[in-house]
Design a protein around this motif. Structure first.
Motif, PDB file in Angstrom:
ATOM      1  N   ASP A  71       1.024  -1.355   0.033  1.00 57.89           N
ATOM      2  CA  ASP A  71      -0.059   0.217   0.390  1.00 57.89           C
ATOM      3  C   ASP A  71       0.941   1.312   0.316  1.00 57.89           C
ATOM      4  O   ASP A  71       0.630   1.985  -0.641  1.00 57.89           O
ATOM      5  N   LEU A  72       1.937   0.738   1.079  1.00 52.45           N
ATOM      6  CA  LEU A  72       2.847   2.356   1.145  1.00 52.45           C
ATOM      7  C   LEU A  72       3.335   2.736  -0.775  1.00 52.45           C
ATOM      8  O   LEU A  72       3.198   3.466  -1.180  1.00 52.45           O
ATOM      9  N   ARG A  73       3.972   1.092  -1.266  1.00 49.25           N
ATOM     10  CA  ARG A  73       4.980   1.532  -1.974  1.00 49.25           C
ATOM     11  C   ARG A  73       4.005   2.179  -3.520  1.00 49.25           C
ATOM     12  O   ARG A  73       4.711   2.295  -4.175  1.00 49.25           O
ATOM     13  N   ASP A  74       2.877   1.335  -3.923  1.00 47.46           N
ATOM     14  CA  ASP A  74       1.786   1.454  -4.567  1.00 47.46           C
ATOM     15  C   ASP A  74       1.358   3.175  -4.152  1.00 47.46           C
ATOM     16  O   ASP A  74       1.080   4.297  -5.224  1.00 47.46           O
ATOM     17  N   SER A  75       1.508   3.869  -2.653  1.00 53.02           N
ATOM     18  CA  SER A  75       0.955   5.129  -2.231  1.00 53.02           C
ATOM     19  C   SER A  75       2.172   6.046  -3.344  1.00 53.02           C
ATOM     20  O   SER A  75       1.867   7.378  -3.762  1.00 53.02           O
ATOM     21  N   TYR A  76       3.282   5.514  -3.195  1.00 55.46           N
ATOM     22  CA  TYR A  76       4.841   6.531  -3.703  1.00 55.46           C
ATOM     23  C   TYR A  76       4.738   6.583  -4.695  1.00 55.46           C
ATOM     24  O   TYR A  76       5.172   7.442  -6.049  1.00 55.46           O
ATOM     25  N   VAL A  77       4.155   5.059  -5.836  1.00 57.31           N
ATOM     26  CA  VAL A  77       4.394   5.546  -6.665  1.00 57.31           C
ATOM     27  C   VAL A  77       2.761   6.558  -7.813  1.00 57.31           C
ATOM     28  O   VAL A  77       3.241   7.188  -8.484  1.00 57.31           O
ATOM     29  N   SER A  78       2.111   6.701  -6.885  1.00 63.13           N
ATOM     30  CA  SER A  78       0.206   7.579  -7.462  1.00 63.13           C
ATOM     31  C   SER A  78       1.523   8.998  -7.153  1.00 63.13           C
ATOM     32  O   SER A  78       1.139  10.026  -8.399  1.00 63.13           O
ATOM     33  N   TRP A  79       2.108   9.279  -6.498  1.00 61.97           N
ATOM     34  CA  TRP A  79       2.763  11.138  -5.975  1.00 61.97           C
ATOM     35  C   TRP A  79       4.122  10.920  -6.250  1.00 61.97           C
ATOM     36  O   TRP A  79       4.303  12.179  -7.210  1.00 61.97           O
ATOM     37  N   ILE A 126       4.065  10.069  -9.920  1.00 65.50           N
ATOM     38  CA  ILE A 126       3.404  10.148 -11.222  1.00 65.50           C
ATOM     39  C   ILE A 126       2.503  11.401 -11.327  1.00 65.50           C
ATOM     40  O   ILE A 126       2.288  11.805 -12.018  1.00 65.50           O
ATOM     41  N   THR A 127       1.848  11.881 -10.211  1.00 66.22           N
ATOM     42  CA  THR A 127       0.992  12.695 -10.011  1.00 66.22           C
ATOM     43  C   THR A 127       1.923  14.516  -9.959  1.00 66.22           C
ATOM     44  O   THR A 127       1.786  15.461 -10.111  1.00 66.22           O
ATOM     45  N   SER A 128       2.866  13.507  -9.559  1.00 64.15           N
ATOM     46  CA  SER A 128       4.591  15.523  -9.382  1.00 64.15           C
ATOM     47  C   SER A 128       5.111  15.483 -11.242  1.00 64.15           C
ATOM     48  O   SER A 128       5.719  15.738 -10.654  1.00 64.15           O
ATOM     49  N   GLY A 129       4.778  14.222 -11.569  1.00 62.39           N
ATOM     50  CA  GLY A 129       5.472  14.432 -13.380  1.00 62.39           C
ATOM     51  C   GLY A 129       6.399  13.942 -13.715  1.00 62.39           C
ATOM     52  O   GLY A 129       6.994  13.789 -14.688  1.00 62.39           O
TER      53      GLY A 129
END
Length: 50
Positions: free
Chosen positions: A21-29, A31-34
């Motif tokens: 869950d933490l890993r997926d959140s990190y990836v999302s952050w 990608i959304t950061s560009g």
């Protein structure tokens, strides 16, 4: 702000947050950061080999 969100969620999570869950959140952050998907793949692959 993100640190506050992570802290709040982890305090409320029953039994803590699973690693993935933490890993997926990190990836999302990332990608959304560009950060490009290719760069995210490189970062995540490198972290798995250490």
């Amino acid at each position: 702000m993100r640190a506050q969100v992570v802290t709040a969620v982890s305090r409320r999570a029953d039994g803590g947050l699973p690693f993935h869950d933490l890993r997926d959140s990190y990836v999302s952050w990332l990608i959304t950061s560009g950060v490009t998907v290719l760069d995210v793949q490189r970062v995540m692959d490198a972290s798995g080999r250490r």
